[in-house]
Design a protein around this motif. Structure first.
Motif, PDB file in Angstrom:
ATOM      1  N   HIS A   4       0.833  -1.204   0.000  1.00  0.00           N
ATOM      2  CA  HIS A   4       0.000   0.000   0.000  1.00  0.00           C
ATOM      3  C   HIS A   4       0.865   1.251   0.000  1.00  0.00           C
ATOM      4  CE1 HIS A   4      -3.352   2.667   0.873  1.00  0.00           C
ATOM      5  NE2 HIS A   4      -2.667   3.167   1.886  1.00  0.00           N
ATOM      6  N   GLY A   5       1.916   1.256   0.836  1.00  0.00           N
ATOM      7  CA  GLY A   5       2.779   2.422   0.891  1.00  0.00           C
ATOM      8  C   GLY A   5       3.522   2.654  -0.405  1.00  0.00           C
ATOM      9  N   ARG A   6       3.982   1.573  -1.028  1.00  0.00           N
ATOM     10  CA  ARG A   6       4.707   1.706  -2.289  1.00  0.00           C
ATOM     11  C   ARG A   6       3.811   2.280  -3.375  1.00  0.00           C
ATOM     12  NH1 ARG A   6       6.641  -3.094  -2.285  1.00  0.00           N
ATOM     13  NH2 ARG A   6       4.854  -4.057  -3.319  1.00  0.00           N
ATOM     14  N   THR A   7       2.584   1.769  -3.466  1.00  0.00           N
ATOM     15  CA  THR A   7       1.655   2.258  -4.480  1.00  0.00           C
ATOM     16  C   THR A   7       1.332   3.728  -4.257  1.00  0.00           C
ATOM     17  OG1 THR A   7       0.717   0.038  -4.645  1.00  0.00           O
ATOM     18  CG2 THR A   7      -0.574   1.849  -5.555  1.00  0.00           C
ATOM     19  N   THR A   8       1.075   4.085  -2.987  1.00  0.00           N
ATOM     20  CA  THR A   8       0.754   5.475  -2.672  1.00  0.00           C
ATOM     21  C   THR A   8       1.950   6.383  -2.923  1.00  0.00           C
ATOM     22  OG1 THR A   8      -0.793   4.692  -0.983  1.00  0.00           O
ATOM     23  CG2 THR A   8      -0.135   7.007  -0.895  1.00  0.00           C
ATOM     24  N   ALA A   9       3.145   5.915  -2.533  1.00  0.00           N
ATOM     25  CA  ALA A   9       4.341   6.734  -2.707  1.00  0.00           C
ATOM     26  C   ALA A   9       4.624   7.000  -4.183  1.00  0.00           C
ATOM     27  CB  ALA A   9       5.542   6.046  -2.056  1.00  0.00           C
ATOM     28  N   VAL A  10       4.480   5.988  -5.022  1.00  0.00           N
ATOM     29  CA  VAL A  10       4.723   6.177  -6.455  1.00  0.00           C
ATOM     30  C   VAL A  10       3.735   7.185  -7.034  1.00  0.00           C
ATOM     31  CG1 VAL A  10       4.608   5.034  -8.704  1.00  0.00           C
ATOM     32  CG2 VAL A  10       5.799   3.938  -6.809  1.00  0.00           C
ATOM     33  N   ALA A  11       2.477   7.087  -6.639  1.00  0.00           N
ATOM     34  CA  ALA A  11       1.472   8.036  -7.133  1.00  0.00           C
ATOM     35  C   ALA A  11       1.800   9.455  -6.690  1.00  0.00           C
ATOM     36  CB  ALA A  11       0.081   7.626  -6.658  1.00  0.00           C
ATOM     37  N   ARG A  12       2.179   9.628  -5.427  1.00  0.00           N
ATOM     38  CA  ARG A  12       2.503  10.972  -4.927  1.00  0.00           C
ATOM     39  C   ARG A  12       3.759  11.543  -5.586  1.00  0.00           C
ATOM     40  NH1 ARG A  12       1.404  10.957   1.646  1.00  0.00           N
ATOM     41  NH2 ARG A  12      -0.845  10.519   1.543  1.00  0.00           N
ATOM     42  N   LEU A  13       4.744  10.683  -5.793  1.00  0.00           N
ATOM     43  CA  LEU A  13       5.970  11.170  -6.431  1.00  0.00           C
ATOM     44  C   LEU A  13       5.715  11.579  -7.879  1.00  0.00           C
ATOM     45  CD1 LEU A  13       8.540   8.607  -4.979  1.00  0.00           C
ATOM     46  CD2 LEU A  13       8.391  11.043  -4.449  1.00  0.00           C
ATOM     47  N   ARG A  14       4.842  10.877  -8.556  1.00  0.00           N
ATOM     48  CA  ARG A  14       4.489  11.292  -9.919  1.00  0.00           C
ATOM     49  C   ARG A  14       3.822  12.671  -9.890  1.00  0.00           C
ATOM     50  NH1 ARG A  14       3.134   5.612 -11.556  1.00  0.00           N
ATOM     51  NH2 ARG A  14       4.714   5.052 -13.101  1.00  0.00           N
TER      52      ARG A  14
END
Length: 871
Positions: free
Chosen positions: A260-270
């Motif tokens: 969950h954190g990885r998916t959220t982090a990638v979206a936020r970084l984009r």
């Protein structure tokens, strides 16, 4: 218990359900609510170590490796593309971007090209280790590290703009390193380096965007561009001038490293990259293993959100066109819905997690649950359009043994994957096997309770003709017409039918010889998808993207900062760089060797390392005293007992990758001595071991499911002829599926291996229904040909309806964003269609010619004969 008493007990059971259907439905609804609470706690797990059992040696090494050095697949790569990357304007924008990203809460560290430690020699003949930014921007050089430490300054900060200092390694004493303090020539150089301006207390940012670049050292940049080489220490990880790419490496914080954190982090970084200005950089994009995983799991969730409803919708349309009434379609929907809720609720309560393999489980359960509902519904005796209250419990009782066999063989089909020693596969078997069992239980409890609520008394009973009539003005009469045209050809020309289908099996066998094993790490994605193109671009720019590591472990009570250990590491590093398929190789020996060469400049061709242990220890202490920015955290453990050599692989085909890893293991075994432990590990090694174990177990798992299916047939039918024809009739579709793969060039890999056990388990269902009715007619004294004709007339409609439901359910996988799910859907649809042909033609033709010995009775369950019509 005798068969008669068993049949009588089943009738009493279903009559009790009919009499207490409200109570049964109330209990079913209460369980659904309870299961719904468990569904909310479902999670997705994609940790590579969870694929393997806890006692697996590869898992143990990998877990120790990640504990010592951190995860090797948590690095998000920001590809900064430009026409000329080694230019002041590009580097200014690059550094501003690094500073902005370093403040993100999702990241624990940002590594950039400008923070890479470089070794050079000043005009004063002083050797320095300093970040590249100081070499390029000498005007911004801060105080030396030694002065900062004396005055109580903060320790060096690693990464551009980092707010928190990284964990520090205490400077070992000479005794800790393993040698007495050196007093030789090299040691005399240290005071110069320590009292000079060797290492900054903090990594300063480049000048702001509106500042001039007058302090920029064009000579240093030109020297960098000239000396940069593929396997230079560290620098090659961050810049590829030929490809026009500079890379920022973003390390995820521990609390953001799960799914969950990885998916959220990638979206936020984009989103952050879209808002941060970057004049001078032409394009920004994210890549790396965390991005591929996050995007891959996002595609899986998107598939689940779209394909599951689509599968239900397509199945409903097919059933509405085939089943007698829309109420039957509603009953199928309800039983399938209960199956899904119970299965996923149980997963949530037990803590089972979804993985990339079990993501196809919902579609499998929809199709399987539908078939268990279809067979009773098409066989129900009716009064008008509604079921007959008095007679429908007998239908369920008569079908219970056949459906129980179907459930058992389907579970056996999935259990064929158990010889594959991968926890991920075992979890998939557990989830789907449990779901199939739940689908059977729902069909035998809640479905008759719902039918009881619709059943009526009185009125004329529906006719039960021996043939398949064509009702007038029926919008669904096409199926009856097709069956009435097709089935007579089977019993009129059985030898021709067997000859044609035998040739089809032979063609499948010949074409199947062209099937090859061919799997890639990223082959679950479509080759022309945006995600795959980004992965390939990152792979070329970064000279490989799949991480592996070689660990060099010292003997007990020793450190690896000894000549023999570093010599072994240097030899391994040189060997790795000769292997095709390996891109970038990084080793601490590169950095140590570069320092040594500068100390020995002008003395001919020096050896790669100091020949004596004291000089080697002195060089290493010099590196640590200078405030090493990378080697202590990424290449050496805190106790100096282990070092790692990092390498990046290109995405090779599985056989080539396995051969490459075996070659490395062989070289390590030949290099290691009694005092050294050399181990190969990393995320890529774990992935390739998954492939190796899965593919090597393929024939074993296929033999397991075939053997178990034969045993089930033998247990229920007790006749060698029936068992032989049933086995041949179900192996034929598998041979045809192999031929289809060979004809269309579909390789064997994890996604395609799983379909064979599934296909056999599902295809056996129709065979069981036919042979059950065939045995009942033979027990009544009919000849083989007459029993086969009446059995196929009585079961053909149910076969077609259940197969159509399965076909429609898996057909929606052809619209999946994953190539793996597409191939599963394609091969299962093909296999279901061929299996239906064999069940309608091959097995009836075979048993009509060479069934049980003519004139001998065949044991069959006693009781009422089933309806000879299916609707």
């Amino acid at each position: 218990m005798s068969e008669a008493s068993g049949s009588s007990g089943l009738r009493r059971w279903f009559r009790w359900i009919a009499d207490h259907h409200r109570l049964v439905l109330a209990i079913g609804l209460a369980l659904a609510v309870f299961s719904g609470v468990g569904v909310r706690s479902l999670e997705v797990d994609f940790a590579i170590e969870s694929f393997f059992p806890h006692d697996d040696r590869h898992r143990r090494v990998f877990v120790d490796y990640t504990r010592q050095f951190g995860k090797d697949d948590d690095a998000i790569l920001v590809l900064c593309e430009g026409r000329v990357v080694l230019a002041p304007t590009f580097l200014l924008a690059y550094d501003r971007l690094a500073s902005a990203l370093a403040r993100r809460p999702e990241l624990r560290r940002v590594d950039s090209l400008l923070d890479v430690p470089v070794v050079d020699q000043t005009d004063e003949m002083e050797v320095r280790i300093r970040p590249l930014r100081e070499r390029l921007f000498p005007a911004s050089t801060p105080r030396p590290a030694s002065v900062a430490a004396v005055e109580g300054a903060e320790p060096p900060v690693q990464g551009a703009g980092s707010e928190d200092p990284p964990p520090t390694v205490p400077l070992p004493s000479p005794t800790d390193i393993g040698e007495p303090e050196s007093t030789g020539t090299i040691a005399n150089v240290f005071p110069l380096a320590a009292s000079g301006t060797a290492q900054p207390a903090a990594c300063p940012s480049l000048p702001p965007s509106d500042a001039t670049t007058s302090g920029f050292s064009t000579s240093a940049l030109a020297s960098l561009a000239a000396s940069l080489r593929r396997d230079g220490p560290f620098l090659g990880n961050y810049v590829n001038p030929e490809a026009g790419v500079a890379v920022l490496v973003l390390r995820l914080a521990p609390e953001w490293s799960d799914h969950h954190g990885r998916t959220t982090a990638v979206a936020r970084l984009r989103q952050a990259l879209a808002t941060i200005p970057h004049p001078g950089i032409d394009r920004l994009s994210l890549a790396g293993m965390p991005v591929a995983r996050a995007d891959g799991m996002a595609l899986i969730q998107q598939d689940q959100a779209t394909l599951l409803p689509l599968s239900l919708l397509v199945t409903l349309i097919v059933l509405y066109l085939i089943l007698p009434d829309w109420t039957d379609v509603l009953l199928v929907v309800l039983t399938t819905g209960f199956t899904l809720v119970y299965t996923f609720g149980l997963m949530g309560w037990l803590g089972w997690k979804f993985s990339i393999l079990s993501s196809v489980a919902p579609v499998i359960l929809v199709t399987t649950g539908t078939t268990y509902s279809v067979h009773p519904l098409v066989r129900l005796p009716r009064r008008g359009r509604l079921p007959d209250r008095e007679r429908f419990p007998e239908t369920f009782a008569d079908l219970f043994p056949a459906l129980a066999q179907c459930c058992l063989t389907t579970i056996v089909g999935f259990a064929s994957l158990l010889p594959i020693q991968i926890t991920l596969v075992h979890e998939f078997v557990a989830i789907v096997g449990t779901g199939v069992a739940i689908a059977f239980i729902v069909a035998m409890t809640l479905l008759p309770a719902m039918v009881a609520g619709l059943a009526v008394d009185g009125g004329p009973a529906a006719a039960s003709p021996a043939q398949l009539p064509v009702p007038r003005r029926s919008r669904r009469d096409i199926l009856r017409r097709l069956l009435n045209d097709f089935l007579p050809q089977v019993w009129r020309r059985p030898r021709l039918v067997l000859a044609l289908l035998g040739l089809l099996m032979l063609a499948g066998l010949l074409a199947g010889t062209h099937v090859r094993v061919k799997a890639y790490v990223f082959d679950d994605f479509w080759e022309d998808s945006a995600l795959m193109q980004q992965i390939r671009r990152a792979e070329q720019a970064c000279l490989g993207i799949l991480p592996v590591a070689v660990l060099v472990e010292a003997a007990p009570r020793e450190t690896v900062v000894r000549h023999r250990y570093l010599s072994q590491a240097a030899s391994i590093t040189a060997f790795l760089r000769t292997l095709p398929g390996i891109g970038k190789v990084d080793s601490p020996t590169d950095f140590i060797g570069e320092v040594w060469r500068l100390f020995q400049e002008g003395e001919g061709s020096p050896p790669p390392f100091p020949p004596d242990e004291s000089s080697l220890s002195a060089i290493f202490r010099f590196m640590l005293s200078a405030g090493n920015l990378a080697a202590d955290q990424d290449f050496l453990t805190r106790d100096l007992s282990t070092l790692q050599i990092k390498a990046r692989l290109f995405d090779l085909e599985s056989a080539s990758a396995a051969a490459l890893l075996d070659r490395i293991r062989g070289a390590l075994a030949a290099t290691a001595d009694a005092s050294t432990t050399l181990q190969l590990t990393g995320t890529t090694v774990m992935i390739q071991e998954t492939y190796r174990q899965t593919i090597s177990s393929f024939m074993q798992s296929l033999g397991f499911v075939i053997g178990c299916t034969v045993i089930v047939f033998a247990w229920f039918y007790r006749d060698r002829t029936l068992v032989g024809w049933a086995t041949a009739g179900n192996l034929g579709p598998l041979l045809c599926t192999f031929g289809f793969m060979g004809w269309w060039g579909i390789p064997i890999k994890i996604s395609t291996i799983t379909i064979f056990g599934i296909a056999l388990g599902l295809a056996v269902d129709d065979t069981i229904h036919f042979l059950t009715v065939f045995r009942q007619w033979r027990a009544r004294g009919r000849t083989d040909a007459e029993a086969a004709r009446r059995a196929i007339v009585g079961t053909a409609r149910g076969m077609v309806v259940s197969s159509a439901a399965l076909f429609a359910g898996f057909l929606v996988l052809l619209w999946s964003e994953f190539e793996a799910q597409y191939l599963i859907g394609l091969l299962l649809c093909f296999n279901i269609a061929i299996a239906l042909l064999f069940d309608l033609a091959f097995i009836p033709a075979a048993v009509s010619l060479w069934g049980p010995a003519s004139g001998q009775s065949v044991s069959a369950p006693k009781g009422r004969m089933p309806q000879t019509t299916n609707g």
